[in-house]
Write a protein that holds these residues in place. Structure first.
Motif, PDB file in Angstrom:
ATOM      1  N   ALA A  82       0.828  -1.215   0.000  1.00 53.45           N
ATOM      2  CA  ALA A  82       0.000   0.000   0.000  1.00 53.45           C
ATOM      3  C   ALA A  82       0.858   1.259   0.000  1.00 53.45           C
ATOM      4  N   VAL A  83       1.927   1.237   0.795  1.00 53.17           N
ATOM      5  CA  VAL A  83       2.751   2.444   0.958  1.00 53.17           C
ATOM      6  C   VAL A  83       3.749   2.593  -0.187  1.00 53.17           C
ATOM      7  N   ASP A  84       4.453   1.501  -0.516  1.00 52.39           N
ATOM      8  CA  ASP A  84       5.551   1.597  -1.486  1.00 52.39           C
ATOM      9  C   ASP A  84       5.081   1.547  -2.927  1.00 52.39           C
ATOM     10  N   VAL A 130       8.736   0.778   9.901  1.00 52.60           N
ATOM     11  CA  VAL A 130       9.801   1.301   9.037  1.00 52.60           C
ATOM     12  C   VAL A 130       9.289   1.668   7.647  1.00 52.60           C
ATOM     13  N   PHE A 131       8.274   0.941   7.133  1.00 50.02           N
ATOM     14  CA  PHE A 131       7.763   1.291   5.798  1.00 50.02           C
ATOM     15  C   PHE A 131       7.176   2.700   5.805  1.00 50.02           C
ATOM     16  N   VAL A 132       6.453   2.999   6.861  1.00 55.85           N
ATOM     17  CA  VAL A 132       5.825   4.322   6.970  1.00 55.85           C
ATOM     18  C   VAL A 132       6.886   5.381   7.268  1.00 55.85           C
ATOM     19  N   GLN A 133       7.797   5.074   8.181  1.00 60.96           N
ATOM     20  CA  GLN A 133       8.870   6.011   8.509  1.00 60.96           C
ATOM     21  C   GLN A 133       9.707   6.336   7.268  1.00 60.96           C
ATOM     22  N   ASP A 134      10.011   5.312   6.467  1.00 59.92           N
ATOM     23  CA  ASP A 134      10.808   5.528   5.257  1.00 59.92           C
ATOM     24  C   ASP A 134      10.037   6.361   4.237  1.00 59.92           C
ATOM     25  N   ALA A 135       8.724   6.149   4.162  1.00 54.32           N
ATOM     26  CA  ALA A 135       7.912   6.943   3.234  1.00 54.32           C
ATOM     27  C   ALA A 135       7.975   8.422   3.618  1.00 54.32           C
ATOM     28  N   TRP A 136       7.826   8.705   4.905  1.00 57.08           N
ATOM     29  CA  TRP A 136       7.937  10.095   5.359  1.00 57.08           C
ATOM     30  C   TRP A 136       9.337  10.631   5.075  1.00 57.08           C
TER      31      TRP A 136
END
Ligand code: CO
Length: 201
Positions: free
Chosen positions: A82-84, A161-167
């Motif tokens: 969803a994020v990447d 980490v997926f969300v943190q990396d997106a930010w």
């Protein structure tokens, strides 16, 4: 077998095409939803219907009591995709009042595997024991636990980490906490939205 469901399906598809002849053809090419819904598996909480969205508009992950456990490969795979890949703009963790899983987590009965699955809710209860046990009405207390569970899961998602990396990449992404009322059909926004790492506090 299940002929009534197949008949329902044919009628539904026909209605969609009648309203918009290109509807399914467009969806074949790609999905581009803006939202990821993380909700309870409860049959009374149908994600798309509640927010009146069509196929293609909502990416959905559901499990018992809308958990976002940082070791669950199913949830993590959905979150990363969803994020990447889909680059959704919003993630909603959606609990619901009267959640049977939340009640089962803390009623002291043994049910088997689900007791392990629900363990994070017992942790939420333990962390908020004083405030929860100050609520004398059992149903009100469990509904508050539903809210606290959603708040915890919002933090799990936002600290992943997926969300943190997106930010970190500058990708716009918000994580919201909602609780749905079976009794009214309405969503209660808990106003715990996290839009950036600093919001985690
Ligand atoms: Co539930």
């Amino acid at each position: 077998m299940l002929d009534h469901l197949k008949a329902n399906n044919r009628a539904w598809a026909a209605r969609k095409i009648a309203a918009d002849p290109g509807f399914f053809k467009r969806l074949v090419g790609q999905q581009a939803p803006q939202y990821l819904w993380i909700g309870c598996a409860d049959s009374r909480v149908p994600a798309n219907e509640i927010v009146d969205l069509d196929p293609g508009e909502l990416f959905v992950h559901r499990n018992i009591s809308n958990l976002a456990p940082p070791q669950d490969a199913n949830y993590l795979s959905v979150l990363q995709f969803a994020v990447d890949v889909l680059k959704v703009r919003h993630i909603m963790v959606v609990g619901h009042y009267g959640c049977g899983g939340v009640a089962a987590a803390v009623d002291g009965q043994r049910r088997g595997l689900v007791d392990h699955w629900l363990h994070p809710i017992r942790e939420v209860y333990a962390d908020n024991r004083q405030a929860l046990e100050a609520i004398s009405d059992k149903r009100v207390r469990l509904d508050r636990l539903c809210e606290l569970n959603v708040i915890r899961q919002v933090r799990n998602v936002a600290s992943d980490v997926f969300v943190q990396d997106a930010w970190g990449r500058g990708q716009p992404l918000s994580v919201h906490g909602w609780v749905y009322s079976l009794a009214t059909g309405l969503v209660n926004d808990l106003n715990v939205t996290i839009r950036r790492p600093e919001d985690l506090g």
